[in-house]
Motif scaffolding. Structure first.
Motif, PDB file in Angstrom:
ATOM      1  N   TRP A 152       0.831  -1.205   0.000  1.00  0.00           N
ATOM      2  CA  TRP A 152       0.000   0.000   0.000  1.00  0.00           C
ATOM      3  C   TRP A 152       0.867   1.257   0.000  1.00  0.00           C
ATOM      4  N   THR A 153       1.973   1.219   0.735  1.00  0.00           N
ATOM      5  CA  THR A 153       2.880   2.368   0.761  1.00  0.00           C
ATOM      6  C   THR A 153       3.459   2.645  -0.617  1.00  0.00           C
ATOM      7  N   LEU A 154       3.910   1.602  -1.300  1.00  0.00           N
ATOM      8  CA  LEU A 154       4.480   1.788  -2.634  1.00  0.00           C
ATOM      9  C   LEU A 154       3.434   2.244  -3.641  1.00  0.00           C
ATOM     10  N   SER A 155       2.167   1.939  -3.376  1.00  0.00           N
ATOM     11  CA  SER A 155       1.121   2.378  -4.300  1.00  0.00           C
ATOM     12  C   SER A 155       0.987   3.897  -4.326  1.00  0.00           C
ATOM     13  N   THR A 156       1.460   4.569  -3.271  1.00  0.00           N
ATOM     14  CA  THR A 156       1.399   6.032  -3.279  1.00  0.00           C
ATOM     15  C   THR A 156       2.327   6.619  -4.339  1.00  0.00           C
ATOM     16  N   ASP A 157       3.382   5.878  -4.689  1.00  0.00           N
ATOM     17  CA  ASP A 157       4.288   6.355  -5.735  1.00  0.00           C
ATOM     18  C   ASP A 157       3.726   6.099  -7.126  1.00  0.00           C
ATOM     19  N   GLN A 158       2.947   5.037  -7.267  1.00  0.00           N
ATOM     20  CA  GLN A 158       2.405   4.697  -8.574  1.00  0.00           C
ATOM     21  C   GLN A 158       1.349   5.699  -9.031  1.00  0.00           C
ATOM     22  N   ALA A 159       0.615   6.263  -8.096  1.00  0.00           N
ATOM     23  CA  ALA A 159      -0.486   7.155  -8.452  1.00  0.00           C
ATOM     24  C   ALA A 159      -0.210   8.595  -8.034  1.00  0.00           C
ATOM     25  N   VAL A 160       1.058   8.944  -7.901  1.00  0.00           N
ATOM     26  CA  VAL A 160       1.393  10.238  -7.313  1.00  0.00           C
ATOM     27  C   VAL A 160       0.871  11.409  -8.140  1.00  0.00           C
ATOM     28  N   ALA A 161       0.893  11.310  -9.445  1.00  0.00           N
ATOM     29  CA  ALA A 161       0.466  12.436 -10.280  1.00  0.00           C
ATOM     30  C   ALA A 161      -1.034  12.663 -10.220  1.00  0.00           C
ATOM     31  N   LYS A 162      -1.789  11.625  -9.802  1.00  0.00           N
ATOM     32  CA  LYS A 162      -3.245  11.742  -9.742  1.00  0.00           C
ATOM     33  C   LYS A 162      -3.746  11.882  -8.304  1.00  0.00           C
ATOM     34  N   ALA A 163      -2.836  12.123  -7.368  1.00  0.00           N
ATOM     35  CA  ALA A 163      -3.204  12.124  -5.962  1.00  0.00           C
ATOM     36  C   ALA A 163      -4.152  13.275  -5.642  1.00  0.00           C
ATOM     37  N   ASN A 164      -4.953  13.054  -4.624  1.00  0.00           N
ATOM     38  CA  ASN A 164      -5.871  14.070  -4.133  1.00  0.00           C
ATOM     39  C   ASN A 164      -5.121  14.985  -3.169  1.00  0.00           C
ATOM     40  N   ALA A 165      -4.801  16.180  -3.626  1.00  0.00           N
ATOM     41  CA  ALA A 165      -3.989  17.082  -2.811  1.00  0.00           C
ATOM     42  C   ALA A 165      -4.739  17.577  -1.581  1.00  0.00           C
ATOM     43  N   ALA A 166      -6.069  17.627  -1.659  1.00  0.00           N
ATOM     44  CA  ALA A 166      -6.853  18.119  -0.535  1.00  0.00           C
ATOM     45  C   ALA A 166      -7.049  17.065   0.545  1.00  0.00           C
ATOM     46  N   ASN A 167      -6.990  15.797   0.185  1.00  0.00           N
ATOM     47  CA  ASN A 167      -7.182  14.720   1.146  1.00  0.00           C
ATOM     48  C   ASN A 167      -6.236  13.573   0.824  1.00  0.00           C
ATOM     49  N   PRO A 168      -4.926  13.792   0.987  1.00  0.00           N
ATOM     50  CA  PRO A 168      -3.950  12.768   0.613  1.00  0.00           C
ATOM     51  C   PRO A 168      -4.053  11.544   1.499  1.00  0.00           C
ATOM     52  N   SER A 169      -4.219  10.397   0.888  1.00  0.00           N
ATOM     53  CA  SER A 169      -4.282   9.134   1.607  1.00  0.00           C
ATOM     54  C   SER A 169      -4.184   8.014   0.590  1.00  0.00           C
ATOM     55  N   VAL A 170      -3.885   6.831   1.065  1.00  0.00           N
ATOM     56  CA  VAL A 170      -3.764   5.677   0.171  1.00  0.00           C
ATOM     57  C   VAL A 170      -5.160   5.262  -0.280  1.00  0.00           C
ATOM     58  N   GLY A 171      -5.319   5.079  -1.574  1.00  0.00           N
ATOM     59  CA  GLY A 171      -6.596   4.626  -2.095  1.00  0.00           C
ATOM     60  C   GLY A 171      -7.641   5.702  -2.241  1.00  0.00           C
ATOM     61  N   ALA A 172      -7.281   6.965  -1.984  1.00  0.00           N
ATOM     62  CA  ALA A 172      -8.250   8.046  -2.137  1.00  0.00           C
ATOM     63  C   ALA A 172      -8.567   8.260  -3.612  1.00  0.00           C
ATOM     64  N   LYS A 173      -9.797   8.657  -3.879  1.00  0.00           N
ATOM     65  CA  LYS A 173     -10.180   8.932  -5.254  1.00  0.00           C
ATOM     66  C   LYS A 173      -9.400  10.136  -5.765  1.00  0.00           C
ATOM     67  N   PRO A 174      -8.793  10.030  -6.945  1.00  0.00           N
ATOM     68  CA  PRO A 174      -8.003  11.150  -7.457  1.00  0.00           C
ATOM     69  C   PRO A 174      -8.874  12.359  -7.744  1.00  0.00           C
ATOM     70  N   ARG A 175      -8.294  13.518  -7.583  1.00  0.00           N
ATOM     71  CA  ARG A 175      -8.986  14.769  -7.875  1.00  0.00           C
ATOM     72  C   ARG A 175      -8.195  15.515  -8.938  1.00  0.00           C
ATOM     73  N   LYS A 176      -8.886  16.036  -9.909  1.00  0.00           N
ATOM     74  CA  LYS A 176      -8.230  16.746 -10.986  1.00  0.00           C
ATOM     75  C   LYS A 176      -7.528  17.978 -10.440  1.00  0.00           C
ATOM     76  N   PRO A 177      -6.241  18.147 -10.730  1.00  0.00           N
ATOM     77  CA  PRO A 177      -5.519  19.332 -10.245  1.00  0.00           C
ATOM     78  C   PRO A 177      -6.126  20.614 -10.790  1.00  0.00           C
ATOM     79  N   HIS A 178      -6.130  21.632  -9.940  1.00  0.00           N
ATOM     80  CA  HIS A 178      -6.662  22.929 -10.354  1.00  0.00           C
ATOM     81  C   HIS A 178      -5.553  23.729 -11.030  1.00  0.00           C
ATOM     82  N   LEU A 179      -5.523  23.680 -12.347  1.00  0.00           N
ATOM     83  CA  LEU A 179      -4.550  24.432 -13.116  1.00  0.00           C
ATOM     84  C   LEU A 179      -5.259  25.561 -13.851  1.00  0.00           C
ATOM     85  N   LEU A 180      -4.491  26.535 -14.288  1.00  0.00           N
ATOM     86  CA  LEU A 180      -5.082  27.652 -15.021  1.00  0.00           C
ATOM     87  C   LEU A 180      -5.665  27.160 -16.344  1.00  0.00           C
TER      88      LEU A 180
END
Length: 552
Positions: free
Chosen positions: A417-445
């Motif tokens: 589970w710890t290593l899975s945080t590296d596999q999905a790092v670009a899609k991580a939920n920045a507002a609620n970071p946790s393992v297995g959290a649903k990804p949230r689209k980054p707020h870009l301009l």
């Protein structure tokens, strides 16, 4: 060859240092992986960018570049991030770098704390478990304050331990807790009953040092609040999440008392998603606390870490458990008890040969029973081999091999589970970071954001603000991604009464603000909505929901 190289104690020390270095490198790789593409938390990133550009905003935690309104917390967690951005520029990696360093430091400091209490082997195991705790890895790449909170509280635990075991003063522990208060406010004080009660039980000198430490905790914890109270309101940001611009209301009301109203803490704390963040070692921890208090002389560590777990679980259970990442503060206690417990079980193998196999079997069964389980076959096979080897073997080498395999069986699932945080790092939920959290689209301009920003910047000239918006949410992307001077009316919740109607109109009348954006709500319930409604009534609409108030 120097004689010291043939000294067994020298060799043992070298091996321990090498093992600790390897664990530190492992933690650094896991935690730092992907920080160049990790999405930032837009709200906190806006504050960090603003704080990096203004010492006024830095001290008071200004959310916007003008330091008009603060974030809804004491800004201690973001001072290091702001300094990093000031040194290296605003990038995803420069924002995340302090959190990575804090997480690695927590692993190393925890080793030192546990080693002093339970020995180097227990310290190494604790450091390894901490490094491989899923929520610690998920949070290490994020901006969330809990990583620094955890580090400071582990430092406090080390200072408490020195006071108890070495008869040292207790006030250094109080200083660490006071610093932690500037990171997560009242949550940092949850360790106070833990340290105080255990100190009364195990320390040689008691009440005098305890009273002094209490005074130091209060004094250090109060520094930012006192500075803010003594600073005239006109010379600092408005304190978000308050109706009276008082930092005490934000700290003790919004961030403390309100967190125990109508909470669903137990439901969320015991949910499947939260359990996989940290719950893998709970059986070993419980067994370690009970047997450590019954069988050892080093009871202070078992009592303190056990109470650490209990107090935090109770607080989260009875409060509003808003985010799964809150449990990262449990990780040091889980890791310390796991490391010390496994060493205790190993040392008891001559008198109680069933103990270590039972611990492996129970922990493996727990991992298989938990939801979201993975590597089921591997865990079962490894645990079975370890148990048979530990019970049946007469060879010391086979017993050692069984212990190693048992450790792998216990750690393999949380490691995955710890290593899975590296596999999905670009899609991580920045507002609620946790393992297995649903990804949230980054707020870009977006193109629309860029077009809007270009438009209001051209028309604003030298105005103090290029735009006023309803709430911090719409302002966050423009501030964090472009550094635009946007006025976030209403703050984080959009309900804070700032700016007042008179202040808002004064900004327009004096040319400090020209454009106002927001959707008209009828009836307007908040100060921000009323300001937008005034702009819609008195200023021409030049774009959808954008009003030009020049000359008004």
């Amino acid at each position: 060859m120097p004689s010291s190289s043939r000294d067994p104690s020298f060799t043992e020390t070298t091996l321990i240092r090498s093992a600790l270095a390897a664990i530190g490198v492992l933690a650094a790789v896991i935690y730092a992986w992907g920080i160049t593409v990790r999405p930032v938390h837009n709200y906190y990133a806006s504050a960090v960018r603003s704080m990096a550009g203004s010492w006024r905003a830095f001290v008071f935690g200004g959310f916007d570049p003008q330091g008009s309104i603060s974030i809804d917390k004491i800004p201690g967690a973001f001072w290091l991030q702001a300094l990093s951005v000031r040194a290296f520029g605003f990038h995803d990696w420069s924002v995340a770098l302090p959190s990575v360093l804090e997480a690695v430091a927590t692993v190393l400091v925890l080793y030192k704390v546990v080693r002093r209490w339970a020995g180097p082997a227990a310290g190494l195991l604790a450091a390894l478990v901490m490094a491989l705790t899923p929520i610690a890895a998920a949070l290490a790449k994020a901006q969330i304050a809990d990583t620094l909170l955890t580090l400071l509280l582990v430092c406090a635990a080390g200072a408490w331990q020195r006071s108890v075991l070495d008869d040292k003063p207790l006030w250094p522990c109080a200083v660490w807790i006071g610093l932690a208060f500037h990171v997560k406010m009242v949550q940092a004080w949850l360790v106070l009953p833990v340290f105080a009660l255990c100190y009364l039980v195990f320390a040689r000198r008691r009440l005098g040092r305890l009273f002094v430490a209490g005074g130091v905790v209060l004094a250090v914890s109060s520094v930012w609040v006192v500075i803010t109270l003594l600073t005239p309101a006109a010379d600092r940001p408005y304190i978000d999440a308050t109706s009276d611009n008082n930092p005490l209301s934000m700290v003790l009301g919004y961030n403390a008392a309100s967190r125990f109203r109508g909470g669903n803490g137990w439901r969320d704390l015991l949910s499947e998603h939260t359990f996989v963040q940290i719950g893998w070692m709970y059986p070993i921890c419980l067994l370690a606390v009970v047997l450590g208090l019954l069988w050892t002389r080093e009871r202070s560590g078992y009592a303190m870490w056990g109470m650490w777990l209990a107090v935090h679980l109770l607080a989260f259970g009875f409060g509003q458990f808003r985010h799964a990442y809150y449990v990262v503060v449990l990780a040091p206690a889980v890791a310390a008890l796991t490391g010390a417990g496994l060493v205790l079980f190993w040392r008891e193998r001559a008198r109680r040969p069933w103990l270590l196999p039972m611990a492996v079997l129970v922990s493996a069964g727990w991992a298989l029973a938990l939801p979201h389980r993975s590597l089921t076959a591997a865990v079962a096979v490894l645990a079975l081999f370890a148990v048979l080897a530990l019970l049946a073997a007469r060879s010391s080498r086979l017993v050692a091999l069984g212990a190693v395999v048992g450790l792998v069986a216990v750690l393999i699932t949380p490691t995955a589970w710890t290593l899975s945080t590296d596999q999905a790092v670009a899609k991580a939920n920045a507002a609620n970071p946790s393992v297995g959290a649903k990804p949230r689209k980054p707020h870009l301009l977006s193109k629309e954001d860029r077009s809007l920003l270009d438009y209001v910047q051209r028309g604003s000239g030298n105005a103090r603000y290029v735009l006023a918006v309803d709430g911090a949410g719409p302002a966050a992307t423009l501030i964090s991604q472009a550094g635009a001077s946007v006025l976030p009316m209403g703050g984080f919740s959009a309900k804070t009464p700032f700016p007042t109607a008179s202040e808002f109109r004064s900004l327009i009348h004096t040319g400090q603000l020209r454009y106002v954006q927001g959707e008209v709500k009828k009836p307007a319930k908040t100060v921000a909505q009323k300001n937008v409604a005034w702009a819609a009534e008195h200023c021409p609409q030049v774009r959808p929901h954008l009003y030009d108030c020049a000359g008004k």
